[in-house]
Motif scaffolding. Structure first.
Motif, short mmCIF file in Angstrom:
data_model
loop_
_atom_site.label_atom_id
_atom_site.label_comp_id
_atom_site.label_asym_id
_atom_site.label_seq_id
_atom_site.Cartn_x
_atom_site.Cartn_y
_atom_site.Cartn_z
N ALA A 86 0.86 -1.18 0.00
CA ALA A 86 0.00 0.00 0.00
C ALA A 86 0.89 1.22 0.00
O ALA A 86 2.01 1.20 0.52
CB ALA A 86 -0.91 0.01 1.22
N CYS A 87 0.39 2.31 -0.59
CA CYS A 87 1.19 3.52 -0.68
C CYS A 87 0.28 4.74 -0.58
O CYS A 87 -0.73 4.81 -1.29
CB CYS A 87 1.95 3.54 -2.00
N SER A 88 0.59 5.65 0.32
CA SER A 88 -0.18 6.88 0.47
C SER A 88 0.42 7.94 -0.44
O SER A 88 1.29 8.72 -0.04
CB SER A 88 -0.15 7.35 1.93
N GLY A 89 -0.05 7.97 -1.69
CA GLY A 89 0.53 8.84 -2.70
C GLY A 89 1.43 8.01 -3.60
O GLY A 89 1.70 6.85 -3.34
N ASN A 90 1.90 8.61 -4.69
CA ASN A 90 2.74 7.88 -5.62
C ASN A 90 3.81 8.81 -6.22
O ASN A 90 3.56 9.43 -7.24
CB ASN A 90 1.89 7.26 -6.73
N PRO A 91 4.97 8.94 -5.57
CA PRO A 91 5.40 8.18 -4.39
C PRO A 91 4.80 8.71 -3.10
O PRO A 91 4.22 9.81 -3.07
CB PRO A 91 6.91 8.35 -4.41
N GLY A 92 4.95 7.92 -2.04
CA GLY A 92 4.45 8.31 -0.73
C GLY A 92 4.90 7.29 0.29
O GLY A 92 5.75 6.45 0.01
N VAL A 93 4.32 7.37 1.48
CA VAL A 93 4.64 6.39 2.51
C VAL A 93 4.23 5.01 1.99
O VAL A 93 3.09 4.81 1.57
CB VAL A 93 3.89 6.70 3.82
N MET A 94 5.16 4.08 2.00
CA MET A 94 4.94 2.76 1.41
C MET A 94 5.10 1.68 2.47
O MET A 94 5.96 1.77 3.35
CB MET A 94 5.97 2.53 0.30
N GLU A 95 4.25 0.67 2.39
CA GLU A 95 4.40 -0.49 3.28
C GLU A 95 3.97 -1.75 2.55
O GLU A 95 3.24 -1.70 1.56
CB GLU A 95 3.60 -0.31 4.57
N TYR A 96 4.49 -2.87 3.04
CA TYR A 96 4.09 -4.15 2.47
C TYR A 96 4.01 -5.19 3.58
O TYR A 96 4.58 -5.00 4.66
CB TYR A 96 5.03 -4.59 1.35
N GLN A 97 3.29 -6.28 3.31
CA GLN A 97 3.18 -7.34 4.30
C GLN A 97 2.96 -8.69 3.63
O GLN A 97 2.57 -8.76 2.46
CB GLN A 97 2.03 -7.05 5.27
N GLY A 98 3.19 -9.74 4.41
CA GLY A 98 2.93 -11.10 3.99
C GLY A 98 2.12 -11.79 5.06
O GLY A 98 2.46 -11.72 6.25
N VAL A 99 1.01 -12.44 4.67
CA VAL A 99 0.13 -13.08 5.64
C VAL A 99 -0.24 -14.49 5.18
O VAL A 99 -0.16 -14.81 3.99
CB VAL A 99 -1.18 -12.27 5.86
#
Length: 208
Positions: A86-99
């Motif tokens: 997920a990203c807040s903006g492009n670019p922006g604060v970015m995060e990823y996960q694995g579940v």
């Protein structure tokens, strides 16, 4: 079938609050630096989350297992993990996960000050591959990003993100991921999550 009502919590935006449509939520976060927001399936959940902490609601280790339709039960490889970004903006604060695909147990979660959604999807896949390589497992990995799948196959993150002081950490991770792909083989199948048939991927951050 009518689309289920969602409620959107904005912790940090033009006007923090709870909104009952993505358009209303987007109006509060568009162009707002480091916006913090998330979707919930009920008003009660949204209200509880709004009065709580953003990070607690994003990094919960265990979530409610997804409800299975007949097609999902038959078609999905459940002994797998799912990754998303997920990203807040492009670019922006970015995060990823694995579940875990079935239980949504969170295996990893990473967050960075500046990046793009495509970079996050790519890094999430390589993170999962490296994790399973270390553990000696051939567990399949689901992603909903064709770009990330292509970049992993080609062992190259074809981003246009400018490299500067703010993006240096992410760029170092990109180079490390590319080097890992060039130096390692893996038995894990990378599978496309069929969003139109099955709904959002289990690793989705719930902000659409």
């Amino acid at each position: 079938m009518a689309k289920k009502q969602k409620y959107y919590v904005v912790w940090q935006g033009a006007e923090p609050g709870i909104y009952n449509s993505w358009a209303a939520c987007q109006a509060q976060i568009k162009g707002y630096p480091n916006a913090k927001y998330k979707a919930f399936n009920s008003k009660a959940e949204a209200e509880a989350a709004f009065h709580g902490d953003y990070d607690d609601n994003i990094t919960r280790k265990v979530s409610t297992p997804i409800v299975l339709s007949e097609d999902m039960e038959k078609d999905i490889v459940w002994d797998s993990i799912s990754v998303d970004a997920a990203c807040s903006g492009n670019p922006g604060v970015m995060e990823y996960q694995g579940v875990d695909t079935k239980t949504k147990f969170q295996f990893f979660h990473k967050k960075f000050d500046l990046g793009t959604n495509n970079i996050g999807e790519f890094l999430a896949l390589v993170h999962a591959l490296a994790m399973f390589k270390k553990e000696g497992k051939d567990t399949p990995i689901y992603t909903d990003s064709r770009n990330a799948m292509k970049w992993v196959r080609e062992k190259k993150c074809k981003t246009t993100l400018v490299r500067n002081a703010k993006t240096e950490i992410v760029w170092q991770l990109i180079e490390r991921a590319e080097k890992w792909l060039q130096s390692n083989t893996y038995p894990n199948k990378i599978l496309k999550w069929e969003t139109e048939k099955w709904g959002e991927i289990p690793a989705d951050f719930g902000r659409k």
